[in-house]
Design a protein around this motif. Structure first.
Motif, short mmCIF file in Angstrom:
data_model
loop_
_atom_site.label_atom_id
_atom_site.label_comp_id
_atom_site.label_asym_id
_atom_site.label_seq_id
_atom_site.Cartn_x
_atom_site.Cartn_y
_atom_site.Cartn_z
N GLN A 29 1.10 17.78 0.66
CA GLN A 29 -0.16 17.06 0.78
C GLN A 29 -1.10 17.46 -0.34
O GLN A 29 -1.00 18.54 -0.88
CB GLN A 29 -0.80 17.32 2.15
N GLY A 30 -2.03 16.54 -0.69
CA GLY A 30 -2.98 16.82 -1.78
C GLY A 30 -3.36 15.54 -2.47
O GLY A 30 -3.64 14.53 -1.83
N ALA A 31 -3.33 15.54 -3.82
CA ALA A 31 -3.58 14.32 -4.59
C ALA A 31 -2.24 13.63 -4.83
O ALA A 31 -1.18 14.24 -4.69
CB ALA A 31 -4.28 14.66 -5.89
N ILE A 49 0.85 -1.19 0.00
CA ILE A 49 0.00 0.00 0.00
C ILE A 49 0.89 1.25 0.00
O ILE A 49 2.08 1.18 0.30
CB ILE A 49 -0.97 0.03 1.22
N VAL A 50 0.27 2.36 -0.37
CA VAL A 50 0.96 3.65 -0.30
C VAL A 50 0.12 4.57 0.58
O VAL A 50 -1.11 4.57 0.47
CB VAL A 50 1.19 4.27 -1.70
N LEU A 51 0.78 5.30 1.46
CA LEU A 51 0.07 6.27 2.31
C LEU A 51 0.50 7.67 1.93
O LEU A 51 1.66 7.90 1.58
CB LEU A 51 0.38 6.02 3.79
N PHE A 52 -0.44 8.60 2.01
CA PHE A 52 -0.10 10.00 1.76
C PHE A 52 -1.11 10.87 2.50
O PHE A 52 -2.12 10.37 3.00
CB PHE A 52 -0.10 10.31 0.25
N LEU A 53 -0.82 12.17 2.57
CA LEU A 53 -1.74 13.11 3.22
C LEU A 53 -2.57 13.80 2.14
O LEU A 53 -2.00 14.31 1.15
CB LEU A 53 -0.97 14.16 4.02
N ASP A 54 -3.90 13.81 2.30
CA ASP A 54 -4.75 14.48 1.30
C ASP A 54 -4.72 15.99 1.54
O ASP A 54 -4.02 16.49 2.44
CB ASP A 54 -6.17 13.88 1.32
N ALA A 55 -5.51 16.73 0.74
CA ALA A 55 -5.46 18.20 0.81
C ALA A 55 -5.84 18.72 2.19
O ALA A 55 -5.40 19.81 2.60
CB ALA A 55 -6.39 18.79 -0.25
N ASP A 56 -6.65 17.94 2.95
CA ASP A 56 -7.02 18.36 4.31
C ASP A 56 -6.01 17.90 5.35
O ASP A 56 -6.24 18.05 6.55
CB ASP A 56 -8.40 17.78 4.68
N CYS A 96 2.98 14.25 -3.86
CA CYS A 96 1.66 14.88 -3.72
C CYS A 96 1.65 16.19 -4.52
O CYS A 96 2.67 16.87 -4.64
CB CYS A 96 1.35 15.17 -2.26
N VAL A 97 0.46 16.50 -5.07
CA VAL A 97 0.31 17.75 -5.81
C VAL A 97 -0.92 18.50 -5.31
O VAL A 97 -1.89 17.87 -4.85
CB VAL A 97 0.17 17.51 -7.35
N ASP A 98 -0.89 19.83 -5.41
CA ASP A 98 -2.05 20.63 -5.01
C ASP A 98 -3.02 20.74 -6.19
O ASP A 98 -2.79 20.16 -7.26
CB ASP A 98 -1.61 22.00 -4.47
N ALA A 99 -4.10 21.52 -6.01
CA ALA A 99 -5.15 21.61 -7.04
C ALA A 99 -4.61 22.15 -8.36
O ALA A 99 -5.12 21.84 -9.43
CB ALA A 99 -6.30 22.47 -6.52
N ALA A 100 -3.53 22.95 -8.27
CA ALA A 100 -2.95 23.52 -9.50
C ALA A 100 -1.93 22.57 -10.14
O ALA A 100 -1.29 22.91 -11.14
CB ALA A 100 -2.28 24.85 -9.17
N GLY A 101 -1.75 21.39 -9.53
CA GLY A 101 -0.82 20.41 -10.09
C GLY A 101 0.62 20.63 -9.65
O GLY A 101 1.54 19.99 -10.16
#
Ligand code: FES
Ligand code: CO
Length: 358
Positions: free
Chosen positions: A75-77, A36-43, A65-70
């Motif tokens: 953290q983000g997507a 599995i991979v773990l990461f922090l989302d935008a929140d 991870c990337v923010d909404a602007a890529g």
């Protein structure tokens, strides 16, 4: 018992890694044999996906991870490091840079997402819909206690071995003879047991060696002190050990024995103390418990991780009276398997090749 072959364990929360480890970007982990991979989302909440991109199977943990602007950020997507396909916490591909600006993305493009949440400073993961809550740790929010994140480290053994060891009173004079074990008192103290639905509670008082270097830890100066031990087991792989010294100092250890695969587990250990940094520095407490757990690790890594759970299979391991808590853990695990229609799978079991079975 081979933990990766018993699907019921996929339905429990397992402590996977401290949230602070995710601040630098996505991290891989193997839970019950699943990458599995773990990461922090935008929140800033932890998320867990299968560590495999649905484009050309690259490990997503090699991405960022990337923010909404890529733009790359903490953290983000989650963006795959191979061609940039980007995933949200539900496992859906939400961006394919090569398609932009005109093409839409098929909803079939996705990877498996797992249950993931933050609790007690850790990311916890359940591979399938969880059937039990994470055990309560009231001291985490109690101002009378300080929280010390002691360790999360890999051991070449199974959660079963580590669990039974953590309730075993007859190994102190041997495994821990260089630390708190009293070498000339090998006869173990007896536990009083209380059965619970999701485990049991076991209470006893033991003698513990208390050399000068341990005085700040125990709060007493006698060469041998007593520890009032309140030890609780929680299905499937957690325990809580509340040690009370005659000084009134409480040394409360929470352990999660996280199953990595059939030969490895991760020891997660939190410590709660009702004293202050001036009384006993956190680093001294970490070093003290690290020395003791190293002693356990060394002997446990010499045992067979495929621990016997069904005790009706005789002649494989023999037991003595002080193995009672270990036998109770086995019974709870056997009952759990039975409730879910599973029987225990062992390495030594004959596996009939598919062609022959057909
Ligand atoms: Fe992940 Fe190509 S393998 S984007
Ligand atoms: Co031990």
């Amino acid at each position: 018992m081979l933990v990766t072959r018993q699907p019921v364990f996929r339905k429990f929360w397992h402590a996977v890694m401290p949230l602070t480890d995710l601040a630098g970007g996505p991290r891989p982990f193997t839970l019950l044999g699943e990458d599995i991979v773990l990461f922090l989302d935008a929140d800033g909440q932890p998320a867990a996906l299968r560590d495999r991109c649905c484009h050309r199977t690259a490990k997503l943990s090699k991405g960022w991870c990337v923010d909404a602007a890529g733009q790359a950020c903490g953290q983000g997507a989650l963006q795959c490091g191979y061609h940039g396909w980007t995933y949200d916490r539900s496992g859906q591909v939400i961006r394919i840079p090569q398609y932009e600006p005109e093409r839409s993305i098929s909803p079939e493009y996705r990877t498996t997402a797992y249950h993931c949440m933050a609790r007690y400073g850790y990311a916890w993961v359940a591979l399938e819909d969880p059937i039990a809550d994470i055990p309560e740790v009231p001291e985490f929010d109690d101002p009378a206690y300080r929280t010390i994140f002691q360790f999360h480290e890999e051991w070449q053994t199974s959660p079963m071995r580590a669990l039974e060891n953590s309730f075993d009173n007859s190994h102190f004079s041997f495994v821990h003879r260089a630390t708190f074990g009293v070498a000339d008192k090998p006869k173990p103290s007896k536990y009083e047991f209380v059965e619970r639905d999701n485990g049991f509670y076991a209470e006893t008082v033991i003698d513990a060696a208390n050399p000068a270097k341990f005085h700040a830890i125990s709060g007493v100066t006698e060469p041998v002190t007593q520890r009032h031990m309140r030890n609780a087991y929680f299905l499937p792989f957690s325990r809580r050990l509340d040690i009370e010294y005659p000084s009134g100092i409480r040394h409360i250890i929470i352990n999660c024995f996280t199953p990595i695969d059939d030969g490895r587990m991760q020891l997660c250990q939190w410590l709660f103390r009702n004293d202050t940094e001036d009384d006993c520095p956190a680093q001294m407490l970490i070093d003290f418990d690290a020395e003791i757990t190293r002693e356990d690790k060394d002997i446990l890594e010499s045992t067979d991780p495929d621990a016997l759970v069904d005790t009706r299979r005789r002649g494989v391991e023999y037991s003595m009276e002080s193995d009672k808590p270990g036998m109770m853990i086995r019974r709870h695990l056997m009952q759990l398997l039975a409730r879910h229609g599973e029987s225990e799978v062992h390495r030594g079991m004959q596996i009939i090749p598919l062609a022959q079975a057909a």
